[in-house]
Design an enzyme around this catalytic site. Structure first.
Site, PDB file in Angstrom:
ATOM      1  N   ASP A 159      -4.305 -23.111 129.787  1.00  0.00           N
ATOM      2  CA  ASP A 159      -4.494 -22.341 128.554  1.00  0.00           C
ATOM      3  C   ASP A 159      -4.769 -23.289 127.391  1.00  0.00           C
ATOM      4  OD1 ASP A 159      -3.998 -19.949 129.853  1.00  0.00           O
ATOM      5  OD2 ASP A 159      -1.894 -19.857 129.257  1.00  0.00           O
ATOM      6  N   GLU A 163      -3.073 -23.754 135.722  1.00  0.00           N
ATOM      7  CA  GLU A 163      -1.736 -23.613 135.143  1.00  0.00           C
ATOM      8  C   GLU A 163      -0.930 -22.487 135.785  1.00  0.00           C
ATOM      9  OE1 GLU A 163       0.326 -22.504 130.837  1.00  0.00           O
ATOM     10  OE2 GLU A 163      -1.749 -23.205 130.876  1.00  0.00           O
ATOM     11  N   TYR A 203      21.761 -17.397 145.362  1.00  0.00           N
ATOM     12  CA  TYR A 203      22.304 -16.127 145.849  1.00  0.00           C
ATOM     13  C   TYR A 203      23.411 -16.315 146.878  1.00  0.00           C
ATOM     14  CZ  TYR A 203      19.136 -13.132 143.282  1.00  0.00           C
ATOM     15  OH  TYR A 203      18.494 -12.472 142.287  1.00  0.00           O
TER      16      TYR A 203
END
Length: 375
Positions: free
Chosen positions: A256, A203, A125
Site C-alpha cells: 500500500d 503486503e 487455545y
C-alpha cells in the site's frame, strides 16, 4: 510475451553479477540445536536457584534503535554491545512474563522432542486462561525467538515453484486458485524447482488472492508470489531470502502507498530491530519497490473517493521512516516518502480497482514490469 519482460531480464543479469560477490551465509539449525539452547536457558535458571539467587532471563531490547546499526549490503545488524532487558521472577512487573516464557519453552521442547508441530493459535487455545490473549502469546513467542535465536510462520506462497520439505514431502505451489502456507522449516527445504522470472512480495493476502483469481502467475509470466499477511513473520522472510539465493531473480514489493506499507517493505529489504541478529539470513537488500508508489496516486489519477487522508499515527510513522538511515541512502525512495508526507494522503493497492476492475493485473503490473517502473 518475450519482449514484454525485457527489462526484467536485464535486471536479472545485473542481479546475477552482484550475487557472485554477495555473502550468502545461512545457518541451518537442527532439532538438537533447539533442544540444546532451551536446556542451556533452563540450566542457567537451575544454577541461580541452587545459589539461592532469583533467576533472571536476559533478552535483547527489541524496541531500541540503539541496539542496531545500518549496513547497506545487509540491512539492520546488531551492534556488538546490545542492551538487554532483565526479566526477573522476583519482580512483580516481570514475574508473569518470566513464567510465560518458561511455559512456552516447555511447550517448544516437547514439540521438538516428539517431532510435532503447533501454530501459535494452537498453543493459545491449549491454555487460554494462562495466556489471556493471543497478543500476549505473540509477544512471548517473539521474546523466545530472540532468546533462542530462532524463527517463527503465517505467510502464503504461490506460483511456479516446487520443492521438497526436510521429511521428503513434495510441495507444489502451482495453483491458480489457492496459495500454499509457507514452510515452518524453511532451512530444511531442498530440491527447489522453478522457472520464475521474478518474485513478487505482496503486503496482503487479499491482494495475493486477487492475483490468483486473475491467473496472474501463468497468464502474464512465470513468477512466484508471497505474502507475510501484513507485518511479515520470520519464515516468510526466510523464504524470500532462500528463493533469492537459489533462483537469482529480481524481487519486487507490492505494498500500500502508506507509511505502514513502506515499513513492511523495508523489513523484507533491510530487516528489523527484533531480528537483527539474523540479518544475513533474513534480508534481501536488492528488493525493488514496484508499487503502489505515492507518486502513482496522481500519475494514474486514482479517484478522490479512494484516497485516504493522513491520520496522526500516519504522521508519526512517516516522520520515523524519514529519520531512518536506510531511507536516506535510497534517494528515489526518499523522494516518494517526501511526496507522501507533502500530500498527506495514502492509498491502498485495492484503490486501483476504482479505476477499472482488472486494472492492477492487466494494466498496472504488466506496464511496470515491461517498462521498468520500479525504484
Amino acid at each position: 510475451m518475450a519482449e514484454q519482460f525485457t527489462e526484467v531480464d536485464r535486471l536479472r543479469e545485473t542481479l546475477l553479477e552482484s550475487l557472485e560477490k554477495a555473502d550468502k551465509r545461512q545457518e541451518d539449525i537442527s532439532r538438537e540445536d533447539v533442544l540444546s539452547r532451551i536446556e542451556n536457558v533452563i540450566q542457567t535458571i537451575v544454577i541461580s536457584v541452587s545459589k539461592g539467587e532469583a533467576p533472571v532471563l536476559k533478552v535483547m531490547n527489541r524496541s531500541s534503535w540503539t541496539n542496531v546499526r545500518f549496513q547497506k549490503s545487509v540491512g539492520l545488524v546488531l551492534k556488538a554491545d546490545v542492551s538487554l532487558m532483565a526479566i526477573r521472577c522476583d519482580c512483580p512487573s516481570s514475574a508473569t512474563k518470566f513464567a510465560l516464557i518458561l511455559k512456552l519453552l516447555s511447550v517448544i521442547y516437547k514439540l521438538v522432542q516428539s517431532d510435532s508441530y503447533a501454530t501459535k493459535r494452537d498453543i493459545y487455545y491449549n491454555d487460554v486462561q494462562l495466556f489471556g490473549s493471543q497478543r500476549t502469546l505473540d509477544f512471548i513467542v517473539d521474546d523466545v525467538s530472540c532468546l533462542l535465536k530462532l524463527a517463527t510462520s503465517k505467510g502464503f506462497i504461490s506460483g511456479d515453484l516446487c520443492y521438497l520439505e526436510e521429511d521428503g514431502t513434495k510441495v507444489d505451489c502451482n495453483s491458480s486458485s489457492a496459495a500454499t502456507p509457507v514452510s515452518s522449516n524453511v532451512n530444511g527445504i531442498r530440491n527447489i524447482v522453478s522457472s520464475a522470472k521474478f518474485i513478487l512480495i505482496v503486503e496482503k493476502d487479499a491482494t495475493l488472492q486477487r492475483l490468483l483469481d486473475d491467473d496472474f502467475c501463468t497468464r502474464l509470466s512465470p513468477c512466484i508470489i508471497i505474502t507475510g499477511k501484513g507485518m511479515p513473520d520470520v519464515n516468510s522472510r526466510l523464504m524470500v531470502r532462500k528463493l533469492w539465493d537459489e533462483l537469482h531473480v529480481p524481487v519486487f514489493a507490492l505494498v500500500d502507498a502508506d507509511p505502514h506499507g513502506i515499513e513492511i517493505m523495508c523489513i523484507y529489504k533491510y530487516g528489523s530491530m527484533s531480528m537483527a541478529f539474523e540479518a544475513h539470513s533474513l534480508t534481501v537488500p536488492s528488493v525493488l519497490w514496484l508499487g503502489l508508489l505515492p507518486s502513482d496516486i496522481q500519475r494514474y489519477r486514482v479517484p478522490e473517493e479512494s484516497i485516504i487522508p493522513f491520520s496522526q499515527a500516519d504522521e508519526s510513522k512517516i516522520n520515523s521512516l524519514r529519520n531512518r538511515t536506510y531511507i536516506a541512502c535510497q534517494p528515489a525512495w526518499e523522494r516518494e516518502v517526501q511526496t507522501m508526507q507533502r500530500l498527506k494522503q495514502k492509498a491502498e493497492i485495492q484503490s486501483l480497482a476504482s479505476i477499472a476492475p482488472h486494472f492492477l493485473t492487466r494494466v498496472y503490473l504488466p506496464n511496470k514490469l515491461r517498462y521498468g517502473g520500479w525504484i
